[in-house]
Each structure stands twice: as structure tokens, then as C-alpha cells.
Write a protein that holds these residues in place. Structure first.
Motif, PDB file in Angstrom:
ATOM      1  N   ARG A   9       1.166  -0.783  -0.434  1.00 31.73           N
ATOM      2  CA  ARG A   9      -0.029   0.090  -0.122  1.00 31.73           C
ATOM      3  C   ARG A   9       0.816   1.772  -0.018  1.00 31.73           C
ATOM      4  NH1 ARG A   9      -4.189  -1.997   4.488  1.00 31.73           N
ATOM      5  NH2 ARG A   9      -2.134  -2.476   5.395  1.00 31.73           N
ATOM      6  N   TRP A  40       1.792   7.623   1.062  1.00 27.39           N
ATOM      7  CA  TRP A  40       1.396   8.688   0.611  1.00 27.39           C
ATOM      8  C   TRP A  40       0.133   8.248   0.414  1.00 27.39           C
ATOM      9  CZ3 TRP A  40       4.027  13.041   1.621  1.00 27.39           C
ATOM     10  CH2 TRP A  40       5.221  13.797   2.490  1.00 27.39           C
ATOM     11  N   PRO A  41      -0.851   9.738   0.935  1.00 35.02           N
ATOM     12  CA  PRO A  41      -2.519   9.524   0.442  1.00 35.02           C
ATOM     13  C   PRO A  41      -2.589   9.807  -1.072  1.00 35.02           C
ATOM     14  CG  PRO A  41      -1.970  11.070   2.172  1.00 35.02           C
ATOM     15  CD  PRO A  41      -0.649  10.819   1.880  1.00 35.02           C
ATOM     16  N   LEU A  42      -3.159   9.514  -2.145  1.00 32.22           N
ATOM     17  CA  LEU A  42      -3.223   9.811  -3.210  1.00 32.22           C
ATOM     18  C   LEU A  42      -3.870  11.329  -3.517  1.00 32.22           C
ATOM     19  CD1 LEU A  42      -4.117   7.977  -5.954  1.00 32.22           C
ATOM     20  CD2 LEU A  42      -6.811   8.575  -5.117  1.00 32.22           C
ATOM     21  N   ALA A  49      -3.009   8.991   6.137  1.00 31.47           N
ATOM     22  CA  ALA A  49      -3.277   8.189   4.613  1.00 31.47           C
ATOM     23  C   ALA A  49      -5.119   8.282   3.940  1.00 31.47           C
ATOM     24  CB  ALA A  49      -3.598   7.149   6.007  1.00 31.47           C
ATOM     25  N   ASP A  50      -5.515   7.716   3.269  1.00 23.22           N
ATOM     26  CA  ASP A  50      -6.477   8.017   2.776  1.00 23.22           C
ATOM     27  C   ASP A  50      -7.332   7.135   3.501  1.00 23.22           C
ATOM     28  OD1 ASP A  50      -5.641   8.297   0.448  1.00 23.22           O
ATOM     29  OD2 ASP A  50      -4.554   6.844  -0.514  1.00 23.22           O
ATOM     30  N   SER A  51      -7.774   6.778   3.757  1.00 21.46           N
ATOM     31  CA  SER A  51      -8.426   5.968   5.762  1.00 21.46           C
ATOM     32  C   SER A  51      -7.922   5.871   6.796  1.00 21.46           C
ATOM     33  CB  SER A  51      -8.794   4.802   5.421  1.00 21.46           C
ATOM     34  OG  SER A  51      -7.601   3.458   5.319  1.00 21.46           O
ATOM     35  N   SER A 101      -6.571  13.236   7.315  1.00 22.54           N
ATOM     36  CA  SER A 101      -6.934  12.857   5.697  1.00 22.54           C
ATOM     37  C   SER A 101      -5.421  13.038   5.226  1.00 22.54           C
ATOM     38  CB  SER A 101      -8.120  13.280   5.562  1.00 22.54           C
ATOM     39  OG  SER A 101      -7.442  15.072   6.069  1.00 22.54           O
ATOM     40  N   SER A 102      -5.577  13.522   3.667  1.00 17.69           N
ATOM     41  CA  SER A 102      -4.663  14.332   3.007  1.00 17.69           C
ATOM     42  C   SER A 102      -4.572  15.345   3.236  1.00 17.69           C
ATOM     43  CB  SER A 102      -4.795  14.215   1.461  1.00 17.69           C
ATOM     44  OG  SER A 102      -6.133  14.291   1.254  1.00 17.69           O
TER      45      SER A 102
END
Lengths: 190, 520
Positions: free
Chosen positions: B101, B104-106, B450-452, B459-460
Motif C-alpha cells: 500500500r 502517501w495518500p492519493l 493516509a486515505d483511510s 486525511s490528506s
């Protein structure tokens, strides 16, 4: 200093318990907390100073010179060691007694003093920590010149506060001759 | 206890804290900033090695395998850092965890951050060091790399009119360092930010309940939140102050922010289980060498603390950047025992032989530093007394990393016919640390983006999952090692998060922060 002194022994378990309570294992041998070291070291400042001076001089040649202001670090209450410096002086003499057959640690030649300290560093964990901490304090006080910002430590070329000698003093002329090929134009990796 | 209401409370005053404080105040919000440490400015700095002075501002948390150093003072670490201002390289943002995974977040990547890097660099006045400003140590390092056919770059710094005093890490008495005191702080004051120092945030309480909207999908019912933050003076009468704010921004650094959130878990009961875990340590490995007689002198005691050159040659192959770093006498004696490989004399870390080695420290010793993309592996917990403790996971992987990195750094020395100085890292009592051991001021990710909720704490956009209006904008949010110094990335990301906060609360009328203001 001459003569022998009686030391109150305690069990290792008691010692560990006391160390845990004190929270600073490196500087809290249990005997210290019990004040179980000879009377002269509790009262005779000159005696302590002589022994600690000999110790400092063994760790860094020249550090025992009163003019170097190193011995102050052992009594400086900012460091936990201050509470135990008298015990430490007494322990040096005690070890000198069985390593070198005399408790006059301060009158021993350098090599003999080194043997005493090396013996402590190879003995039990508490002694190792105590002596390692004392060595570190000595080196910090000497090399870093912590009690005189202007003086530094001439032995290692440390001048203390910066003495401005012009911008050319910290670089080489024609620095390009040293430079490797750059990977980037900006200095930022891509 | 005094209660103070404000629109926005910013906790901390370092690289992660000032951007949101400044931008939200510029948008018209009432912003209060609290800093645990003392107020400090250029006139307070000293060129000293006295631990009493240094520990007034620089603090540490230490375990058997891991030590973190951080600042507690107005301006955070910016008063005491080495001014290196580098953008994180692109491979940083492609890192994944053991299960593949992305760390870094999207949408958060180098391209996306570049505009924020531009802004941050403009605020700090970042400039690449010029050749005639490069100190001896870095020129010699560059020569070592050149001899082996490697590249080496002049790197960017936040400094103007540097005189090269080498006391960057005790604070620049000349005011050359472009710390936050020179840019963000005065602008924030002009914009109306009220700053209180010597005031530590002790706990955060959410004043309204929230609920899961759909736990399986990890979605939260976004309720209108207020937060109560209990603070306490660190000196004097230990006054307690209670702040009430709709928007609370945590910018107290990786250790401070995680500590505050961990200490608030009984009030913030649905924080992500990732809190305090996955701390990235930036893979700092140091090797000390003695320069061969054919090489010119370095100089540990003059020139910038970080002397100016860095090689990115090992970035693609090993995730490493390599530079020369310097050590003033205190640094050379407190944390390490030095001795020379193959020297038969006894007691090399003390006694006569040590003095002869220390005499070579200034001109003939060079320290090479590798910073690398080590996996997030630090863990921080709070003891019963509320004090943080740190530990290290994935020790086998990290041992391999240390071995490989040491091999690379040592080969740079040995292939240049230099001797290696054996280094044993010790704790403050002089006891050796267990291997692997890492000491860093570049720790990040204790409350990572993170994304979740299951993967990270925020959150991002920096908002804490499940707690609308509660943000993390400092190093705690940065989810990975960077292989370069972290300050510019923390600052740029904080600018990005600040813009997101403004967007979130901006009303159609365009006045930022109206939604928060209306709540009061």
C-alpha cells in the motif's frame, strides 16, 4: 590520603531496587544513597578535589589542572553526578587499594590510575555506568569548554565563540577545483 | 481556570504550525498560538557548548534503539536547525508498506507539492549555496566524491549573509539564519495572531459527540465540533488556561503532537490505531573517517553546521542521500565514543590516545551522513507518568540497512585511502546503545496522513479522521522518510493543509473562515 576505610555492602537486589527508585542508574550507586562511604570524603573538600583532579587528568591529560575549570563539572548540580561525586572519589581510592595496593589514587602514576579506572569499567554494570558517566562529563567539560564560551579548548583547536576572520577563512580559494559534477541545477533532488 | 474562546487554536510554533496560523489570520480569523517552550529570538542565542543552555531549548526522548531530538521554543526547530531546505525527491512519494500500500495518500506527491515548496522557499528566502561559500569540510567531501566519479550538488539553504561561525545548532547570533522568527512570525503578528509561550497543551476534548456514519466504509457523520484544549504554564504559577475553539491545529512536532493526541485518547476515543506508530526515522547513518595525508584539511569548527554539499548518486539505487556533516566538541563527546580501527592502544575512548585522536577532530576528521528511505518503524507510547517512550520495529530490516549504508559510506573513505574512526553510540549516561540504533531530528509520521482511518490518523488534508476541525499540520502528518532534511517538506505541506482549511471554511462570499467565525 592513607589508611583503609570500611564500606557497607548491600545486596545486588537492594542495589537494583534503589537504582530503579532513583531513576538515574548511571549516577546512583546504591552505596551512595546509603551514604555508606568513609567519613573523610564527606568532609574533606581538598581530598575530594585531589582525587577527582587525578581522575580528570587520567581521562584527559591536562584536565586536572585547576586552571582548566574541569573539576567544577563534578560538583555542578545541573548534572546528577554532583550528588555522588564524593562517593566516586572514595570509590577510586577503594579500587586503588585492591588494584594497586594503595588507596592513594592521586599519588599513583598515570598507568596505575588507568588500571584502576579500567578495572571499574570492566566490573559490575552499576560501576560501568558510573565511571562511563564520569568519563563523559570530564570529556565534555574539557573539550567543549562548557564553563567559558570564549576560551574553548586550545588542545583540539576549538576557539570557543566564533572569531570572525573574514569569509575566506572557512573556504578554499578556487573552490571549483573541488567540485564534483552536479546532478541537478537547483540542488534539489528530482 | 481561565477560559478563552477563539476561532482557531494553533498548538506549537514551528514549521508545521506557522503556515496555518498565518494564513487563517490573514483570512480574518481570530488565531491564538500556544507554544510550550520559551520565547526566544536572535538576541537570546549564544555561541556555547554549555549543556545548560542547549537543553533549555532542545529536548530528547530516547530508547534503547532510537533517540529523537526536537526543539521546544518559539519558532520550534527553526532557530536551531541547519537551514538545509531541500525538496523531497520523487521516489519518496512512491514508497509502499510491506503489503504494497502506498505510504502517501492519493494526490500528495512531488508535483502536487511543488507549488507549496515554491511558496515555502519564497517565505524563507531559500538560496543554493555559492561555490565561494562552501566550507572546507564540504569541499573535501565533494573532492572524495569527485575522485570516485560520483556527482555532488550544492544544496539550498535558508540563510542570508552567513559568516560561517559553525554555531547554527545553538542559534544564529548574527541573524543570518532565516528561521521563522524572520518571516512567518512577524507576518503572523501583523495579521493579528496572538502568541502565548510557556503554555503547554495538556489535553484536547471534543465538546460534541460524533458518530460513525458507516463504519465499514470508514465514513463519519460530520457534526459541528467545538474543542476544548486545556493548557498549563510551564513556569511560575502553573496557571491553567482552557481554550475553546472550533478549529484546532496541531503543529507541535512529531513527538509533541503524538504525545498530545495519545494523552487525549480518553476524550478522543475514536482516534486511529495508527497513532504513535509508523514513525519514519529518515535512516540516519554516520561514519567517521580520518582523512589521508594526501587530502586537504576539513574544518569541524567553522563554516555552516551543515557544510553545503550533498550527493544524490545513491538515491535511485539505495534510496540514500549522502553529505558531510560536522560536529562541535560537545556533539563529538556526548553521543559517541571514538577510536581508530586497528589502533592497538588501550582505552582509546579516554586517556592519552583519545586526546591524540581528538586533536585530529577539527581538521582531519570528516563525518559522512547517509539519510535513507527506511520504512516507518518507530513507535511512541506514553508511560503512566505521561512521558513519551520510543521503540523500534523491523529491527532486522534496519540492521541490514545500516550494514549496507555503512558499507557505502566506509567505501567512500577507504577508496580515498582514509582510515575509519570506530564509533560507538552511547546514551546520556555513557552506556552503549543496542544495535540497530538511530538518532534523528528528522522523525515524522506519528499521526500520519493516509486515505483511510485504518491506515493513518489524518486525511490528506490534515484533518483527524472522525474529528472535523481538528488538524495535524506538522511533521507528524508526513508519512514516510524523505532521504533529505525534512523542514522544507513539513513547511510546504503545512502551507498546503492551511490552504485546504481555508477552502473548507470559505463561504461563497469569499471571506475565508466565515463558517468558523459564525460558530462564535
Amino acid at each position: 590520603m592513607s589508611g583503609s576505610h570500611e564500606y557497607q555492602a548491600i545486596s545486588r537486589r537492594q542495589m537494583v531496587g534503589l537504582l530503579a527508585a532513583a531513576g538515574l542508574a548511571g549516577c546512583t550507586p546504591a552505596r551512595i544513597l546509603l551514604q555508606a562511604y568513609p567519613e573523610p570524603f564527606k568532609q574533606d573538600d581538598d581530598l575530594n578535589e585531589r582525587i577527582l583532579g587525578a581522575f580528570a587528568d587520567t581521562i584527559v591529560p591536562g584536565a586536572g589542572d585547576p586552571d582548566r575549570n574541569v573539576l567544577r563539572v563534578y560538583r555542578d548540580e545541573f548534572y546528577p553526578f554532583a550528588k555522588y561525586h564524593r562517593y566516586f572519589a572514595s570509590d577510586l581510592c577503594r579500587r586503588a587499594g585492591y588494584v594497586c595496593d594503595t588507596e592513594d589514587f592521586d599519588r599513583l602514576p598515570r598507568k596505575e590510575r588507568e588500571r584502576v579506572i579500567a578495572e571499574a569499567l570492566s566490573s559490575d554494570a552499576t560501576s560501568r555506568k558510573l565511571y562511563s558517566g564520569a568519563i563523559m562529563l570530564t570529556q565534555v567539560a574539557f573539550y567543549a569548554g562548557i564553563y567559558d564560551d570564549r576560551r574553548g579548548c586550545s588542545d583540539i583547536g576549538f576557539e570557543g565563540e566564533y572569531q570572525f576572520r573574514g569569509l575566506d577563512a572557512f573556504t578554499y580559494p578556487n573552490p571549483e577545483r573541488f567540485l564534483a559534477t552536479p546532478m541537478t541545477a537547483s540542488g534539489h533532488p528530482l | 481556570m481561565r477560559t478563552v474562546k477563539t476561532d482557531v487554536l494553533v498548538i506549537g510554533s514551528g514549521f508545521g504550525a506557522f503556515p496555518p496560523a498565518l494564513r487563517l489570520a490573514q483570512a480574518g480569523l481570530r488565531v491564538i498560538m500556544v507554544e510550550k517552550g520559551p520565547a526566544v529570538d536572535t538576541q537570546d542565542f549564544r555561541q556555547t557548548q554549555d549543556p545548560k543552555y542547549i537543553t533549555r531549548y532542545l529536548k530528547g526522548v530516547s530508547g534503547d534503539h532510537l533517540s529523537f531530538t526536537f526543539a521546544e521554543a518559539l519558532g520550534g526547530g527553526s532557530g536551531f536547525y541547519e537551514m538545509v531546505s531541500l525538496r523531497a525527491p520523487t521516489p519518496v512519494f512512491g514508497q509502499t508498506d510491506a503489503s504494497g500500500r502506498p505510504l502517501w495518500p492519493l494526490g500528495v506527491n512531488r508535483v502536487g507539492l511543488d507549488p507549496w515548496y515554491d511558496l515555502a522557499e519564497g517565505m524563507l528566502g531559500v538560496e543554493q549555496i555559492r561555490p565561494h561559500e562552501i566550507p572546507h569540510s564540504a569541499l573535501v567531501f565533494s573532492l572524495l566524491m569527485k575522485n570516485l566519479g560520483y556527482t555532488c550538488d550544492r544544496i539550498p539553504y535558508a540563510v542570508k549573509n552567513c559568516v560561517g561561525s559553525s554555531f547554527c545548532v545553538t542559534g544564529c547570533i548574527y541573524g543570518a539564519k532565516q528561521s521563522l522568527h524572520k518571516n512567518y512570525l512577524p507576518q503572523a503578528l501583523d495579521a493579528g495572531v496572538h502568541i502565548e509561550c510557556d503554555l503547554a497543551a495538556m489535553s484536547i476534548r471534543s465538546l460534541r459527540r460524533w458518530k460513525w456514519k458507516n463504519p465499514r466504509a470508514e465514513r463519519f457523520e460530520e457534526l459541528s465540533h467545538d474543542y476544548s484544549v486545556r493548557c498549563q504554564r510551564q513556569t511560575g504559577d502553573r496557571e491553567q488556561v482552557n481554550f475553546k475553539a472550533r478549529c484546532v491545529i496541531l503543529g507541535g512536532g512529531t513527538v509533541g503532537t503524538a504525545g498530545l493526541l495519545l494523552g487525549s485518547k480518553k476524550h478522543l476515543t475514536h482516534l486511529s490505531p495508527q497513532l504513535g506508530r509508523n514513525i519514519a526515522i529518515n535512516g540516519s547513518v554516520k561514519v567517521v573517517g580520518l582523512l589521508g595525508d594526501h587530502l586537504p584539511d576539513g574544518d569541524m569548527f567553522t563554516g555552516r553546521s551543515h557544510p553545503g554539499m550533498m550527493s544524490f548518486d545513491f538515491l535511485d539505487s539505495h534510496g540514500l542521500s549522502i553529505s558531510a556533516v560536522k560536529a562541535l566538541p560537545l556533539q563529538a563527546t556526548v553521543g559517541a565514543r571514538l577510536s581508530v580501527d586497528g589502533d592497538p592502544r588501550d582505552h582509546q575512548w579516554w586517556g592519552e590516545s583519545n586526546l591524540s585522536l581528538m586533536k585530529q577532530l577539527r581538521h582531519r576528521m570528516l563525518v559522512l551522513l547517509g539519510l535513507g528511505l527506511t520504512p516507518p518503524c518507530g513507535v511512541m507510547t506514553l508511560g503512566p507518568d505521561g512521558h513519551p517512550a520510543v521503540d523500534l520495529e523491523h529491527r532486522e530490516i534496519l540492521s541490514d540497512y545500516v550494514r549496507t549504508t555503512r558499507g557505502i559510506l566506509e567505501s567512500i573513505f577507504t577508496r580515498n585511502h582514509c582510515d575509519i574512526v570506530r564509533t560507538e553510540w552511547v546514551d546520556h549516561g555513557g552506556a552503549p546503545h543496542s544495535a540497530p540504533y538511530f538518532s534523528t531530528a528528522h522523525m515524522t509520521g506519528s499521526a500520519r496522513m493516509a486515505d483511510s482511518w485504518s491506515d493513518g490518523v489524518v486525511s490528506s488534508g490534515g484533518e483527524v479522521f472522525g474529528y472535523p476541525g481538528l488538524y495535524v499540520s506538522d511533521g507528524a502528518a508526513i508519512p514516510s522518510s524523505l532521504a533529505v532534511n525534512t523542514s522544507l517538506t513539513i513547511l510546504a505541506n503545512a502551507e498546503r493543509i492551511a490552504a485546504g482549511i481555508l477552502d473548507r471554511y470559505r463561504t461563497p462570499s469569499g471571506r475565508g473562515g466565515d463558517q468558523i467565525a459564525q460558530a462564535h
